[in-house]
Design an enzyme around this catalytic site. Structure first.
Site, PDB file in Angstrom:
ATOM      1  N   ASP A  91       1.437  -0.845   0.069  1.00  0.00           N
ATOM      2  CA  ASP A  91      -0.274   0.026   0.044  1.00  0.00           C
ATOM      3  C   ASP A  91       1.031   1.784  -0.073  1.00  0.00           C
ATOM      4  OD1 ASP A  91      -2.678   2.291   0.862  1.00  0.00           O
ATOM      5  OD2 ASP A  91      -0.915   2.020   2.014  1.00  0.00           O
ATOM      6  N   ASP A  99      -0.096   5.175   0.880  1.00  0.00           N
ATOM      7  CA  ASP A  99      -0.373   5.791   2.017  1.00  0.00           C
ATOM      8  C   ASP A  99      -0.100   5.347   3.342  1.00  0.00           C
ATOM      9  OD1 ASP A  99      -0.320   8.851   0.182  1.00  0.00           O
ATOM     10  OD2 ASP A  99      -2.449   7.751  -0.165  1.00  0.00           O
ATOM     11  N   ASP A 121      -1.833  -0.469   5.794  1.00  0.00           N
ATOM     12  CA  ASP A 121      -1.466  -0.381   7.499  1.00  0.00           C
ATOM     13  C   ASP A 121      -3.396   0.008   8.076  1.00  0.00           C
ATOM     14  OD1 ASP A 121      -2.270   1.724   5.590  1.00  0.00           O
ATOM     15  OD2 ASP A 121      -2.335   3.495   6.621  1.00  0.00           O
TER      16      ASP A 121
HETATM   17  O1  LIG Z   1      -5.034   8.302  -0.822  1.00  0.00           O
HETATM   18  C1  LIG Z   1      -6.154   7.096  -0.020  1.00  0.00           C
HETATM   19  O2  LIG Z   1      -7.224   7.613   0.300  1.00  0.00           O
HETATM   20  C2  LIG Z   1      -5.728   5.617   0.283  1.00  0.00           C
HETATM   21  O3  LIG Z   1      -4.184   5.564  -0.186  1.00  0.00           O
HETATM   22  P1  LIG Z   1      -3.338   4.013   0.032  1.00  0.00           P
HETATM   23  O4  LIG Z   1      -4.560   2.766  -0.925  1.00  0.00           O
HETATM   24  O5  LIG Z   1      -2.459   4.631  -0.689  1.00  0.00           O
HETATM   25  O6  LIG Z   1      -3.857   3.657   1.682  1.00  0.00           O
HETATM   26 MG   LIG Z   2      -2.445   2.857   3.372  1.00  0.00          MG
END
Ligand SMILES: O=C(O)COP(=O)(O)O
Ligand SMILES: [Mg+2]
Length: 227
Positions: A9, A11, A171
């Site tokens: 993932d 963020d 996360d």
């Molecule tokens: O930007 C978001 O809401 C989620 O992004 P992610 O899936 O990389 O955690």
């Molecule tokens: Mg994330």
């Protein structure tokens, strides 16, 4: 046999993006005459892409936007966020060494994020990380996204690898639930963006620093999954 895949993932997992996302969100909320959001509110809003983040920010203030106002705020967010990239965003401590270890052990590395593909690609390029990953898929790459298990499965298939020899690192509940529904072992980091502690979502393993992300750990998870 295809190479094993480690899917990350973005963020809150690979990159600490919260300060920039929050800056851009608050820029838009202020411009709309709304209250700004705190870091703890932000962790409840993030995880399902920009549209859902804005919707949750509106809901938190019991505000409604017309479709036109919402679209204008979305465009403003994308412009502000992408215009300041990579901003303060930084890879988490130890992640680059962990990626090196997995790469040397023969893993293909992938990014599966609910960020839009364009924003995620720009951020990864801005941090000079592009060459490390075989593929990046975003929340708008397929007609489905995390927590839909197909987002992870199709990311792995797109590089010609077998989802049965993949692990996910994430996360949030979207990452953990998507991986579990795909039958893919999932390592949760406990330093990312989630309203409830990741243990509540029952991942295969929880780590608190990337020095815990070893080839032995990942190989063990793959062996256990293969039964
Ligand atoms: O930007 C978001 O809401 C989620 O992004 P992610 O899936 O990389 O955690
Ligand atoms: Mg994330």
């Amino acid at each position: 046999m295809s190479r094993p895949t480690a899917v990350f993932d973005l963020d809150g997992t690979l990159i600490h993006t919260a300060p920039d996302l929050l800056d851009s969100l608050n820029h838009c909320l202020e411009a709309a005459g709304m209250q700004t959001a705190s870091t703890s509110e932000f962790t409840r809003f993030v995880g399902m892409g920009v549209k859902v983040m804005l919707e949750r920010a509106f809901e938190a203030q019991q505000k409604r936007a017309t479709p036109e106002q919402f679209q204008a705020m979305f465009d403003q967010f994308i412009g502000h966020y992408s215009g300041n990239m990579p901003g303060k965003s930084q890879p988490y401590p130890g992640i680059l060494d962990a990626l090196d270890r997995l790469d040397e052990a023969g893993f293909d590395l992938a990014i599966c994020t609910n960020k839009t593909e364009a924003l995620a690609t720009q951020l990864i390029a801005g941090l000079d990380l592009t060459r490390r990953f075989k593929i990046l898929t975003g929340g708008d790459t397929f007609p489905f996204r995390k927590p839909d298990p197909r987002h992870i499965i199709e990311t792995v298939r797109k590089i010609g690898n077998d989802p049965e020899r993949a692990i996910m690192v994430g996360d949030s509940r979207a990452d953990i639930n998507a991986a579990k529904a795909a039958g893919i072992p999932v390592i949760a980091v406990d330093f990312g963006y989630t309203d409830l502690h990741v243990r509540e979502f029952d991942p295969s393993v929880i780590i608190s620093h990337y020095n815990e992300l070893t080839v032995e750990l990942v190989d063990g998870l793959l062996r256990a999954a293969a039964g």
